[in-house]
Scaffold this active site. Structure first.
Site, short mmCIF file in Angstrom:
data_model
loop_
_atom_site.label_atom_id
_atom_site.label_comp_id
_atom_site.label_asym_id
_atom_site.label_seq_id
_atom_site.Cartn_x
_atom_site.Cartn_y
_atom_site.Cartn_z
N GLU B 24 32.27 49.94 27.02
CA GLU B 24 31.92 51.24 26.46
C GLU B 24 32.14 51.23 24.95
O GLU B 24 33.24 50.90 24.49
CB GLU B 24 32.80 52.32 27.12
CG GLU B 24 32.50 52.45 28.62
CD GLU B 24 33.65 53.10 29.39
OE1 GLU B 24 34.61 53.61 28.77
OE2 GLU B 24 33.58 53.09 30.63
N GLU B 55 33.29 52.34 34.80
CA GLU B 55 34.09 51.12 34.81
C GLU B 55 33.79 50.22 36.00
O GLU B 55 33.74 48.99 35.88
CB GLU B 55 35.57 51.44 34.74
CG GLU B 55 36.01 52.05 33.40
CD GLU B 55 35.56 53.49 33.22
OE1 GLU B 55 35.17 54.13 34.22
OE2 GLU B 55 35.57 53.98 32.07
N ASP B 79 43.99 51.26 29.15
CA ASP B 79 44.67 50.89 30.39
C ASP B 79 44.35 51.80 31.57
O ASP B 79 43.93 51.37 32.63
CB ASP B 79 46.19 50.85 30.16
CG ASP B 79 46.64 51.90 29.16
OD1 ASP B 79 46.32 53.08 29.35
OD2 ASP B 79 47.31 51.51 28.17
N PHE B 81 42.00 53.83 32.07
CA PHE B 81 40.60 54.02 32.41
C PHE B 81 40.02 52.78 33.08
O PHE B 81 38.83 52.72 33.38
CB PHE B 81 39.79 54.43 31.19
CG PHE B 81 40.35 55.65 30.51
CD1 PHE B 81 40.84 56.71 31.28
CD2 PHE B 81 40.46 55.74 29.13
CE1 PHE B 81 41.40 57.83 30.69
CE2 PHE B 81 41.01 56.86 28.53
CZ PHE B 81 41.49 57.91 29.31
N HIS B 124 46.53 57.09 28.10
CA HIS B 124 46.18 56.13 27.05
C HIS B 124 47.30 55.14 26.78
O HIS B 124 47.26 54.41 25.80
CB HIS B 124 45.85 56.86 25.74
CG HIS B 124 44.58 57.63 25.79
ND1 HIS B 124 44.46 58.84 26.40
CD2 HIS B 124 43.34 57.34 25.30
CE1 HIS B 124 43.22 59.30 26.28
NE2 HIS B 124 42.52 58.41 25.62
#
Ligand code: TPP
Lengths: 378, 322
Positions: B24, B55, B79, B81, B124
């Site tokens: 992405e 993903e 991480d 995501f 995050h």
């Protein structure tokens, strides 16, 4: 009421209109015809290719026999489990036969028959279900991906492979198979979206056989048809009678041609019916009645073709007999192959985890070897 | 470190046309951390591809690409995501070699910016390494130095096995006297390194905690401790030999990582060290880890992350009463 008329939208605002945007207006050709496409028993059958139809008929009869034999093998304990495709043979066989040698098939756990129809040795195809290993063949050699047990997860693989082939300038189409239940999984949607955005040469074949184990389609989706889902991704959706192998052939061939010529992916929903239980471990009487099953019997894929071809003089009693005998030979070979006890090597447990074995696995392999030696001596 | 990672991908792509970067925002933007900066420009969008935002789709497509002979390098944006891709990772990426009896290895590198200490909001800052190391078939590496960022990433891309490449976010901006024109050759995957020699105890660590441990080792000098610091670099495979040799020399060990302690990599390492060094140990193997909590909000993260003081307090406890 327009935006300008809204309370508070005064002249002091520089602009109340968002910038123009351009939706795609060419969606209409993507929409599926809500009536499944049929050939057998219609005028379209006038253009049947007798040669091809004889081939399909032979494959259908073999496929039916294959299903019966595999189910018998579960009863004898030779197969751990077998998800039958009785009633769905037309989908399985057409999917395998419309592909060229260099193309790839991405089957789900139910689609051993498609793999066999593509030429894979039945014993190799059944390795997963027999339990001697997960995949019994080299996928690259046959261009058949491993049978996928996690639903719909093989679909993005098909997209990636087709995309990679196109990047390399190779003429390769990927055909990926999934059940109606599998269309609810996230991977289904991600795969369709990727394929459409990348214009990957992929054909998605949904076998809508009415049920995901016990759950009927109505509890799976609120969409008018599964084929309609294609439109939202920007690819055509096609609805076809999955028991009509001539129709399957036409629709799949057209989708493969489209993919091959750079036209991008297609979603095909084959409407069919699972005549037997989900697997031999399932009790279908808990969720469906005999009447429904009986109604579908009258629309059996083998009978449909047999009737059409007999009526048109493309096959006769002798030809039917010859095909059945040929199917018996296949079944006997399958029985024989499956009756040989598979040889398994416990040390294989550690052989294919990493390219280079880790210290940890080496230690564990040594431990198992010592246990095996102790057993031998006892 | 960010530059070294970019350079590693660039060199790999230049050398091997089958290397494809995807994820992405990796194209025009160069990634939210700019790690793929310039790759799309240099190699074209076909080799550094902005994918749809999905993903599982990204990793699933990478599986198919690898099946066809490409070497995809996948960027997971953060991480937390990467979790939507876990089914692909665990059911397919990690198992394809095994399922096909070695016929179909998948050379995929999955880059995951991980860990905290950057003031990021929730989702995050996860330290997700325990999930990866618990999955057989995956190689899991994490660089702590600029040399390793380059060297380990090159080795990961060259590996015929799937590698989860964990990038400690807070070290992205770490500077070192590293000249990208002449990348240093570093020991490959599976080798731990003694970053600081010492005699009184071993700190076993990796990734974002390495600089903290080195700082703690300096500070410990005042207390009369001479600490050895081992950087694992690779969690799977685990370099037991380097770790065991160090602990046998020093007789004491503390494992330090940001991830929660319960079921974290430190639990495994402490057990292994105990099994292999029992008679050499002067004290039980102790751990300094993040708390067993969801990653805290930025204003509280300093209380969660293992810092120098917590490490020193733990080292002090190694004076075990006989
Ligand atoms: C991700 C995932 N969830 C659940 C299952 C368990 N499961 C196996 S088959 C099945 C039903 C599948 O139905 P459908 O997609 O319609 O395919 P069919 O079996 O009818 O061919 C389920 C729920 C699975 N294999 N994978």
């Amino acid at each position: 009421m327009t935006v300008q008329e809204l309370p508070g939208a005064g002249a002091s605002h520089r602009s109340t209109q968002p910038p123009a945007w351009s939706p795609r207006t060419d969606a209409a050709p993507l929409l599926p015809d809500p009536e499944p496409y049929r050939v057998l028993g219609t005028e379209a059958a006038d253009r049947l290719d007798p040669e091809l139809m004889r081939r399909y008929y032979a494959e259908l009869v073999r496929g039916r026999r294959y299903n019966a034999q595999a189910t018998a093998l579960t009863k004898q304990g030779r197969l751990a489990v077998y998800p039958s495709t009785v009633g769905q043979e037309a989908c399985e066989i057409a999917a395998a036969l419309v592909l060229e040698d260099q193309d790839w098939l991405f089957p789900s756990y139910r689609d051993t028959l498609a793999a066999v129809a593509r030429g894979l040795d039945p014993v190799q195809a059944l390795t997963l279900l027999r339990g001697d290993w997960h995949t019994g063949y080299d996928p690259r050699e046959h261009r058949i991906a491993p049978l996928s047990t996690p639903l719909a997860t093989q679909l993005p693989h098909a997209v990636g492979l087709a995309h990679a082939a196109r990047l390399r300038g190779d003429d390769v189409v990927a055909l990926a198979m999934v059940g109606d239940g599998g269309t609810s999984e996230g991977d289904f949607h991600e795969a369709l979206n990727f394929a459409a955005v990348w214009q990957a040469p992929v054909v998605f074949l949904v076998q809508n056989n009415g049920f995901a184990i016990s759950v009927p389609l109505a509890k799976q989706t609120a969409a008018p048809t599964l084929a309609h889902k294609a439109v939202g991704y920007g690819m055509p959706g096609r609805l076809v009678d999955g028991n009509d192998i001539a129709a399957m052939h036409e629709v799949l061939t057209e989708a493969v041609r489209r993919a091959r010529s750079g036209g991008g992916p297609t979603l095909i929903e084959a409407v069919t019916y699972r005549m037997e239980a989900h697997t031999n471990a399932d009790d279908a009487t808990r969720y469906r009645g005999d009447a429904e099953v009986e109604a579908w019997k009258a629309h059996d894929p083998v009978d449909l073709l047999e009737r059409e071809l007999t009526a048109r003089g493309i096959i006769d009693e002798a030809a039917i007999q010859a095909v059945r005998e040929d199917a018996e030979v296949m079944a006997a070979a399958l029985r024989e192959g499956m009756n040989a006890d598979p040889v398994v090597d416990p040390m294989d447990l550690f052989a294919h985890v990493y390219a280079e074995q880790t210290d940890r696995l080496r230690e564990q392999a040594a431990m198992l070897r010592a246990e095996l030696e102790a057993e031998d001596q006892a | 470190m960010a530059q070294a990672l970019t350079r590693a991908m660039r060199d790999a792509m230049a050398e091997d046309p089958t290397v494809h970067v995807m994820g992405e925002d990796v194209g025009t933007l160069g990634g939210v951390f700019r790690i793929t900066d310039g790759l799309a420009k240099e190699f074209g969008e076909e080799r550094c591809t902005d994918t749809p935002l999905a993903e599982a789709g990204i990793l699933g497509a990478a599986v198919g690409m690898a099946m066809y002979g490409l070497r995809p390098v996948v960027e997971m944006q953060f991480d937390a995501f990467a979790y939507p891709a876990f089914e692909q990772l665990i059911s397919h990426v990690a198992k394809m070699r095994n399922r096909t009896r070695g016929a179909m290895p998948l050379p995929i590198t999955i880059r995951v910016p991980y860990g905290g200490g950057i003031g990021g909001v929730e989702h995050h800052c996860d330290s997700s390494e325990a999930y990866y190391v618990a999955t057989p078939g995956l190689t899991v590496v994490t660089p702590a130095t600029v040399e390793d960022a380059y060297g380990l990433l090159r080795a990961s891309i060259a590996s015929d096995d799937p590698v989860v490449f964990l990038e400690p976010k807070r070290l992205y901006w770490s500077k070192a006297d590293w000249r990208p024109e002449a990348p240093t050759v570093v020991p490959g995957i599976g080798k731990a390194l003694v970053r600081r020699a010492g005699t009184s105890a071993t700190l076993i660590t990796y990734g974002p905690s390495l600089p903290v441990c080195l700082e703690a080792a300096e500070a410990a000098r005042e207390e009369g401790w001479d600490l050895e610091v081992v950087d694992l670099r690779s969690l799977v495979p685990f370099d037991e030999q380097t770790v065991v040799e160090s602990v046998r020399r020093t007789g004491r060990a503390v494992v330090v990582h940001e991830a929660g302690g319960f079921g974290g990599p430190g639990a495994e390492i402490a057990a292994r060290v105990t099994e292999r060094c029992f008679h050499h140990l002067e004290a039980p193997v102790l751990r300094v880890t993040g708390f067993d909590i969801p990653y805290p909000p930025p204003m509280l993260e300093k209380h969660h992350l293992p810092g120098v003081d917590r490490i020193l307090d733990t080292v002090a406890r190694l004076q075990w009463e006989n």
